[in-house]
Design a protein around this motif. Sequence first.
Motif, PDB file in Angstrom:
ATOM      1  N   PHE A 295       0.870  -1.157   0.000  1.00 23.04           N
ATOM      2  CA  PHE A 295       0.000   0.000   0.000  1.00 23.04           C
ATOM      3  C   PHE A 295       0.911   1.212   0.000  1.00 23.04           C
ATOM      4  N   GLN A 296       0.907   1.998  -1.070  1.00 27.98           N
ATOM      5  CA  GLN A 296       1.820   3.118  -1.222  1.00 27.98           C
ATOM      6  C   GLN A 296       1.030   4.361  -1.610  1.00 27.98           C
ATOM      7  N   PRO A 297       0.690   5.196  -0.619  1.00 29.92           N
ATOM      8  CA  PRO A 297      -0.111   6.399  -0.889  1.00 29.92           C
ATOM      9  C   PRO A 297       0.481   7.291  -1.969  1.00 29.92           C
ATOM     10  N   ASP A 298       1.798   7.429  -1.960  1.00 28.65           N
ATOM     11  CA  ASP A 298       2.433   8.283  -2.973  1.00 28.65           C
ATOM     12  C   ASP A 298       2.140   7.765  -4.383  1.00 28.65           C
ATOM     13  N   LEU A 299       2.213   6.451  -4.559  1.00 28.50           N
ATOM     14  CA  LEU A 299       1.956   5.875  -5.876  1.00 28.50           C
ATOM     15  C   LEU A 299       0.493   6.021  -6.270  1.00 28.50           C
ATOM     16  N   LEU A 300      -0.404   5.870  -5.295  1.00 29.31           N
ATOM     17  CA  LEU A 300      -1.827   6.025  -5.576  1.00 29.31           C
ATOM     18  C   LEU A 300      -2.133   7.433  -6.085  1.00 29.31           C
ATOM     19  N   VAL A 301      -1.627   8.433  -5.382  1.00 33.94           N
ATOM     20  CA  VAL A 301      -1.876   9.812  -5.778  1.00 33.94           C
ATOM     21  C   VAL A 301      -1.180  10.109  -7.109  1.00 33.94           C
ATOM     22  N   GLY A 302       0.013   9.578  -7.274  1.00 33.73           N
ATOM     23  CA  GLY A 302       0.719   9.753  -8.542  1.00 33.73           C
ATOM     24  C   GLY A 302      -0.052   9.142  -9.701  1.00 33.73           C
ATOM     25  N   LEU A 303      -0.669   7.979  -9.445  1.00 34.17           N
ATOM     26  CA  LEU A 303      -1.488   7.323 -10.462  1.00 34.17           C
ATOM     27  C   LEU A 303      -2.654   8.221 -10.877  1.00 34.17           C
ATOM     28  N   VAL A 304      -3.354   8.767  -9.896  1.00 34.92           N
ATOM     29  CA  VAL A 304      -4.505   9.628 -10.181  1.00 34.92           C
ATOM     30  C   VAL A 304      -4.072  10.872 -10.944  1.00 34.92           C
ATOM     31  N   GLN A 305      -2.973  11.464 -10.538  1.00 43.56           N
ATOM     32  CA  GLN A 305      -2.495  12.673 -11.205  1.00 43.56           C
ATOM     33  C   GLN A 305      -2.077  12.391 -12.637  1.00 43.56           C
ATOM     34  N   ASP A 306      -1.402  11.264 -12.854  1.00 39.67           N
ATOM     35  CA  ASP A 306      -1.005  10.896 -14.217  1.00 39.67           C
ATOM     36  C   ASP A 306      -2.235  10.707 -15.100  1.00 39.67           C
ATOM     37  N   ARG A 307      -3.257  10.066 -14.521  1.00 35.63           N
ATOM     38  CA  ARG A 307      -4.475   9.837 -15.292  1.00 35.63           C
ATOM     39  C   ARG A 307      -5.180  11.159 -15.608  1.00 35.63           C
ATOM     40  N   LEU A 308      -5.188  12.082 -14.671  1.00 33.38           N
ATOM     41  CA  LEU A 308      -5.792  13.397 -14.921  1.00 33.38           C
ATOM     42  C   LEU A 308      -5.078  14.119 -16.052  1.00 33.38           C
ATOM     43  N   ARG A 309      -3.755  14.037 -16.061  1.00 29.39           N
ATOM     44  CA  ARG A 309      -2.994  14.697 -17.128  1.00 29.39           C
ATOM     45  C   ARG A 309      -3.315  14.077 -18.485  1.00 29.39           C
ATOM     46  N   GLU A 310      -3.396  12.731 -18.505  1.00 29.91           N
ATOM     47  CA  GLU A 310      -3.714  12.053 -19.765  1.00 29.91           C
ATOM     48  C   GLU A 310      -5.141  12.403 -20.208  1.00 29.91           C
ATOM     49  N   HIS A 311      -6.044  12.458 -19.250  1.00 29.16           N
ATOM     50  CA  HIS A 311      -7.451  12.731 -19.552  1.00 29.16           C
ATOM     51  C   HIS A 311      -7.612  14.117 -20.179  1.00 29.16           C
TER      52      HIS A 311
END
Length: 314
Positions: A295-311
């Motif tokens: 469980f890695q909060p930094d990776l979770l938030v990074g995942l969401v941010q990357d997806r927002l940028r792609e979106h």
Amino acid sequence: MAKVLDSVDQRTKLVGENRLELLLFRINATQVFAINVFKVKEVVDLPPLSSLPGSHCHISGVANIRGTSIPVIDLRGAIGFSAMENEQDRNLIITEYNRSIQGFMVGKVEHIVNMTWSDILLPPKTAGKNHYLTAICRVEIDDHLKMVSIIDVEKVLAEILDYDIKLSEGILDETLAKEMVGRKILIADDSSTARRQIKETLVPLGIEIIEVSDGLQALQLLQSWCDDGRSVVDEILLLITDAEMPEMDGYKLTSEIRSDARMSGLFVALHTSLSGSFNDAMAEKVGCNRFISKFQPDLLVGLVQDRLREHKEE
């Protein structure tokens, strides 16, 4: 038991479609419990333990396994039974969860069974929220069908180990903070603890979480949106799915999503405590967009941010 011990390491390398292999064991005379073999590194006779003053009450000590110190958790005590004393059959199941290695002290190790996730059932809803099971199933043992309880190891570990949900400095992109508010994410995980950990990280950022407890529920929800004429990609930013779940695992779920033209463009992240290079291979095979370990909060938030940028670029 030697035959079981010799086969565990080899079996952890097997990956099948919507199936699992369970290591069966006992922690008392009457009940049979199980964990997924994919998370087992080794099974050994319980070695001498060194005491660990000040540790959690369910940590029985530290085992030295070929020069590596491994904390040993009394699994019987950790899930609410009386602590394990000096029984004749005491074994150590060494596992790797969420990038950490620990041993679970159990009683007699039975054997390994190969099953499909469709054979696995969720615990009854009337069991409440405080039990330590992710699923149950029936397995033939000694020519008799016995009920087997699959342990929610993530819940056990969360109560013993400290998981820090704080984000590291600089992880949160302030330029995307407003973009997160009101975004919806679907999470599919049979562990209530895992779902809670995700929510505790993402909800404070304004993200709305839709949660289900297995892959089939997730697929049926997505299909219902499509049947209603709703765009899945517009409804949710992404799907975060566990690999192992009753009814339908994350690999099969992703494969079903990719085969349906109405939802094939959905961003899918595989979020699992499983370790090993086979995860990357399977994620690529079924078409997952990303694989991250728990469980890695930094990776979770990074995942969401990357997806927002792609979106924003789509």
